[in-house]
Motif scaffolding. Structure first.
Motif, PDB file in Angstrom:
ATOM      1  N   ARG A 235       0.829  -1.211   0.000  1.00  7.20           N
ATOM      2  CA  ARG A 235       0.000   0.000   0.000  1.00  7.20           C
ATOM      3  C   ARG A 235       0.864   1.261   0.000  1.00  7.20           C
ATOM      4  N   ALA A 236       1.923   1.250   0.793  1.00  8.19           N
ATOM      5  CA  ALA A 236       2.802   2.418   0.860  1.00  8.19           C
ATOM      6  C   ALA A 236       3.403   2.718  -0.507  1.00  8.19           C
ATOM      7  N   LEU A 237       3.858   1.674  -1.196  1.00  7.60           N
ATOM      8  CA  LEU A 237       4.470   1.893  -2.507  1.00  7.60           C
ATOM      9  C   LEU A 237       3.436   2.253  -3.572  1.00  7.60           C
ATOM     10  N   ALA A 238       2.224   1.752  -3.413  1.00  6.92           N
ATOM     11  CA  ALA A 238       1.150   2.134  -4.344  1.00  6.92           C
ATOM     12  C   ALA A 238       0.778   3.605  -4.161  1.00  6.92           C
ATOM     13  N   LEU A 239       0.729   4.056  -2.911  1.00  8.75           N
ATOM     14  CA  LEU A 239       0.440   5.474  -2.646  1.00  8.75           C
ATOM     15  C   LEU A 239       1.551   6.371  -3.188  1.00  8.75           C
ATOM     16  N   ALA A 240       2.792   5.926  -3.061  1.00  4.18           N
ATOM     17  CA  ALA A 240       3.915   6.689  -3.612  1.00  4.18           C
ATOM     18  C   ALA A 240       3.767   6.803  -5.134  1.00  4.18           C
ATOM     19  N   ARG A 241       3.361   5.698  -5.765  1.00  3.91           N
ATOM     20  CA  ARG A 241       3.164   5.717  -7.218  1.00  3.91           C
ATOM     21  C   ARG A 241       2.022   6.659  -7.600  1.00  3.91           C
ATOM     22  N   TYR A 242       0.947   6.662  -6.798  1.00  2.34           N
ATOM     23  CA  TYR A 242      -0.168   7.584  -7.051  1.00  2.34           C
ATOM     24  C   TYR A 242       0.318   9.037  -6.970  1.00  2.34           C
ATOM     25  N   LEU A 243       1.109   9.341  -5.943  1.00  2.00           N
ATOM     26  CA  LEU A 243       1.612  10.704  -5.763  1.00  2.00           C
ATOM     27  C   LEU A 243       2.477  11.118  -6.952  1.00  2.00           C
ATOM     28  N   VAL A 244       3.311  10.218  -7.421  1.00  2.00           N
ATOM     29  CA  VAL A 244       4.171  10.514  -8.568  1.00  2.00           C
ATOM     30  C   VAL A 244       3.332  10.890  -9.782  1.00  2.00           C
ATOM     31  N   GLU A 245       2.274  10.131 -10.046  1.00  2.00           N
ATOM     32  CA  GLU A 245       1.427  10.416 -11.208  1.00  2.00           C
ATOM     33  C   GLU A 245       0.702  11.749 -11.061  1.00  2.00           C
ATOM     34  N   GLU A 246       0.306  12.089  -9.823  1.00  3.72           N
ATOM     35  CA  GLU A 246      -0.344  13.379  -9.584  1.00  3.72           C
ATOM     36  C   GLU A 246       0.631  14.537  -9.768  1.00  3.72           C
ATOM     37  N   ILE A 247       1.872  14.351  -9.323  1.00  2.00           N
ATOM     38  CA  ILE A 247       2.905  15.382  -9.498  1.00  2.00           C
ATOM     39  C   ILE A 247       3.099  15.678 -10.986  1.00  2.00           C
ATOM     40  N   LYS A 248       3.093  14.628 -11.792  1.00  2.00           N
ATOM     41  CA  LYS A 248       3.294  14.799 -13.237  1.00  2.00           C
ATOM     42  C   LYS A 248       2.170  15.606 -13.890  1.00  2.00           C
ATOM     43  N   LYS A 249       0.977  15.548 -13.299  1.00  2.00           N
ATOM     44  CA  LYS A 249      -0.181  16.235 -13.885  1.00  2.00           C
ATOM     45  C   LYS A 249      -0.231  17.719 -13.525  1.00  2.00           C
ATOM     46  N   ARG A 250       0.426  18.086 -12.424  1.00  2.70           N
ATOM     47  CA  ARG A 250       0.241  19.436 -11.872  1.00  2.70           C
ATOM     48  C   ARG A 250       1.326  20.402 -12.318  1.00  2.70           C
ATOM     49  N   GLU A 251       0.894  21.581 -12.741  1.00  2.49           N
ATOM     50  CA  GLU A 251       1.837  22.627 -13.111  1.00  2.49           C
ATOM     51  C   GLU A 251       2.610  23.079 -11.870  1.00  2.49           C
ATOM     52  N   GLY A 252       3.904  23.268 -12.039  1.00  3.70           N
ATOM     53  CA  GLY A 252       4.736  23.765 -10.936  1.00  3.70           C
ATOM     54  C   GLY A 252       5.438  22.672 -10.156  1.00  3.70           C
ATOM     55  N   PHE A 253       5.028  21.438 -10.337  1.00  2.00           N
ATOM     56  CA  PHE A 253       5.677  20.325  -9.625  1.00  2.00           C
ATOM     57  C   PHE A 253       6.608  19.587 -10.593  1.00  2.00           C
ATOM     58  N   GLN A 254       7.785  19.258 -10.110  1.00  2.00           N
ATOM     59  CA  GLN A 254       8.775  18.597 -10.964  1.00  2.00           C
ATOM     60  C   GLN A 254       9.509  17.508 -10.192  1.00  2.00           C
TER      61      GLN A 254
ATOM     62  N   TYR B 277       8.919  22.148  -5.975  1.00  2.00           N
ATOM     63  CA  TYR B 277       7.738  22.945  -6.302  1.00  2.00           C
ATOM     64  C   TYR B 277       8.234  24.279  -6.827  1.00  2.00           C
ATOM     65  N   ILE B 278       7.836  24.607  -8.041  1.00  2.00           N
ATOM     66  CA  ILE B 278       8.247  25.861  -8.678  1.00  2.00           C
ATOM     67  C   ILE B 278       7.075  26.830  -8.597  1.00  2.00           C
ATOM     68  N   PRO B 279       7.169  27.874  -7.755  1.00  2.00           N
ATOM     69  CA  PRO B 279       6.038  28.797  -7.604  1.00  2.00           C
ATOM     70  C   PRO B 279       5.803  29.608  -8.877  1.00  2.00           C
ATOM     71  N   PRO B 280       4.606  30.209  -8.992  1.00  2.00           N
ATOM     72  CA  PRO B 280       4.229  30.916 -10.232  1.00  2.00           C
ATOM     73  C   PRO B 280       5.259  31.927 -10.715  1.00  2.00           C
ATOM     74  N   SER B 281       5.898  32.655  -9.793  1.00  2.00           N
ATOM     75  CA  SER B 281       6.829  33.727 -10.194  1.00  2.00           C
ATOM     76  C   SER B 281       8.082  33.197 -10.883  1.00  2.00           C
ATOM     77  N   LEU B 282       8.379  31.913 -10.726  1.00  2.00           N
ATOM     78  CA  LEU B 282       9.606  31.357 -11.323  1.00  2.00           C
ATOM     79  C   LEU B 282       9.350  30.519 -12.569  1.00  2.00           C
ATOM     80  N   ARG B 283       8.098  30.308 -12.902  1.00  2.00           N
ATOM     81  CA  ARG B 283       7.787  29.335 -13.962  1.00  2.00           C
ATOM     82  C   ARG B 283       8.207  29.779 -15.358  1.00  2.00           C
ATOM     83  N   LYS B 284       8.292  31.083 -15.569  1.00  2.00           N
ATOM     84  CA  LYS B 284       8.692  31.571 -16.898  1.00  2.00           C
ATOM     85  C   LYS B 284      10.141  32.042 -16.916  1.00  2.00           C
ATOM     86  N   MET B 285      10.817  31.807 -15.806  1.00  2.00           N
ATOM     87  CA  MET B 285      12.203  32.246 -15.694  1.00  2.00           C
ATOM     88  C   MET B 285      13.134  31.293 -16.440  1.00  2.00           C
TER      89      MET B 285
END
Length: 508
Positions: A398-417, A431-439
């Motif tokens: 379960r722990a490793l499945a949750l880690a895998r879920y988190l990884v997939e969510e990170i990939k979907k979200r802007e600002g997370f790398q 986490y790249i905040p909005p002010s740095l995303r176009k830098m």
């Protein structure tokens, strides 16, 4: 007090020695029992019952100087009343970090296991010390049973072992044991006259390897750190080069420490290839599986430790992924000829008498560098009895499945790398905040990004919403390291973690 003393002296057979009345107990048992009852009630209400309540704070942050005043730390000549002591108990709980909170992700341990907790209550109340069968019969047999089962999961047909106060101590034991095997006379003659001993560990190994080398007189300069690949795994070819280099220098290589589950990236060294090199050069192979060892319980994920059966010793901490409760750390040794005892025994005649009325092979305390030793195996045993191997396996999966879920969510979200695709429960990301995303990507960008994680960490701590670790690592600026362990953690907590980071950093 003077009146009480006079009353006691007037009683029949009163004995006074050096101004101390020796009749009757000095403690008020009834008052003590009442205090224990009230304190247990507080623990139940404020810790156990709130363990899965996400509306509670992970921590009630206070600066050190403020907390000193709140807790009233001064110890006085006269004792405090029991109500004051009970209030102190409440304050200790209130201002301590709730490591059993579903949103405590800060370390390589978390959560609460109720069976392990009861086992700790039992051992704290019984107050045993595990060195001889006569004083600790149950707990010595339990430790033997647990070690035997852990050895089975490693894949050895036989072996030995002992529970220690931490994985760092297990690594130190292994290093000393390997040195003793290489040079048995060191036990009596010491370091003088020995060649320069050298050991090998990866750049990603736990810092306890350096500490052990320092403590044992080997010297930190004699720990050769082996290069790792981009995923943090030891490169076997680099190990071979360093072993040959040490021999050319006239040094005496004696130990390789591989890591199964590195602290930051959660990397697993290629154990089979490392074992080949150890066999070729006659080196002791120790595997620090303090973090990753629990994957052995999972039929799905045990492949991460492929080749571990070829190790000479293994450190494994069930208090991490399996929630056995701090501390629960075993050193397991393939040698079953009594090597542990030969290395560490001092044969104290007052404790390990050989003419006892029972089988003295059960007096295992001479395998330890400690005298007093806690029955740490018991909490793991009681939990294992309650959940079965299947229940422990479910925790890992379960722990490793949750880690895998988190990884997939990170990939979907802007600002997370992501830093890299994880193979275990360590999820490392920026986490790249909005002010740095176009830098533009360059030194200034990374310098600014380096400051983001500490600010978010400060805000989450003061808010008490969660705890998440961060660090720089091998040239990479500060990033978050999310570790999934507790079975109380859910998908919703993974979503909350990402939402909360965005919320805390919206003005950065």
């Amino acid at each position: 007090a003077g009146v009480c003393k006079q009353e006691m002296l007037q009683k029949k057979n009163a004995v006074l020695v050096d101004g101390v009345i020796l009749n009757g107990p000095i403690m008020d048992s009834k008052a003590g029992e009442k205090f224990v009852e009230e304190a247990c009630k507080i623990i139940m209400e404020e810790v156990v019952q709130k363990a899965d309540d996400v509306t509670e704070k992970v921590c009630e942050w206070q600066a050190p100087e403020v907390l000193k005043q709140i807790l009233d730390l001064e110890m006085r000549d006269t004792g405090e009343c029991q109500q004051k002591i009970l209030q102190l108990c409440r304050d200790v709980i209130k201002y301590s970090v709730k490591t059993n909170h579903p949103r405590f992700f800060n370390q390589l341990y978390a959560g609460i296991d109720y069976y392990s907790l009861v086992a700790r209550f039992l051992t704290e109340a019984l107050n045993p010390s595990v060195y001889t069968y006569e004083v600790s019969p149950v707990f010595l047999l339990v430790e033997e049973a647990v070690i035997k089962k852990m050895i089975e999961f490693i894949g050895w047909e036989e072996g030995d072992g002992i529970f220690n106060p931490g994985g760092s101590v297990s690594n130190m034991y292994a290093m000393n044991l390997a040195r003793y095997k290489f040079c048995p006379e060191i036990k009596e003659k010491g370091l003088s006259g020995l060649p320069r001993l050298v050991l090998f560990a990866s750049e990603e190994c736990h810092y306890s390897m350096k500490k052990a080398a320092s403590f044992l007189g080997i010297g930190t300069e004699n720990v050769y750190f082996i290069k790792t690949d981009e995923r943090g795994k030891m490169i076997p070819e680099e190990l071979e080069k360093q072993v040959q280099r040490a021999r050319k220098e006239g040094s005496a290589p004696f130990l390789v420490c591989a890591t199964a589950g590195t602290t930051v990236l959660g990397a697993f060294d290629p154990l089979d290839k490392i074992a080949d090199i150890c066999e070729k050069h006659g080196l002791w192979l120790h595997v620090d599986a303090s973090w990753g060892g629990s994957a052995l319980i999972s039929r799905k994920h045990c492949r991460l430790l492929h080749g571990i059966h070829r190790a000479d010793s293994v450190a494994w901490n069930p208090h991490k992924m399996l929630l056995a409760g701090i501390q629960c750390c075993a050193l397991l040794v393939k040698d079953n000829s009594g090597l542990l005892k030969k290395c560490y025994s001092a044969e104290a005649a007052y404790l390990f008498q050989q003419d006892k009325f029972y089988d003295v092979s059960y007096d295992t305390g001479d395998k330890s560098i400690q005298c007093s030793r806690r029955p740490d195996a018991f909490k793991f045993w009681l939990m294992w009895k309650a959940l079965g191997t299947a229940g422990l396996e479910e925790r890992v999966n379960r722990a490793l499945a949750l880690a895998r879920y988190l990884v997939e969510e990170i990939k979907k979200r802007e600002g997370f790398q992501l830093l890299l695709e994880p193979e275990y429960a360590n999820v490392c990301f920026w986490y790249i905040p909005p002010s740095l995303r176009k830098m533009e990507d360059g030194p200034e960008f990374w310098q600014k990004l380096h400051q983001v994680a500490p600010i978010i960490k400060e805000r989450m701590m003061k808010k008490g919403s969660m705890m998440l670790g961060y660090q720089p690592h091998r040239g990479k600026v500060n990033f978050f390291r999310q570790v999934v362990i507790s079975p109380q953690v859910s998908r919703e907590d993974m979503d909350f973690l990402l939402d909360e980071i965005e919320l805390l950093a919206k003005d950065l």
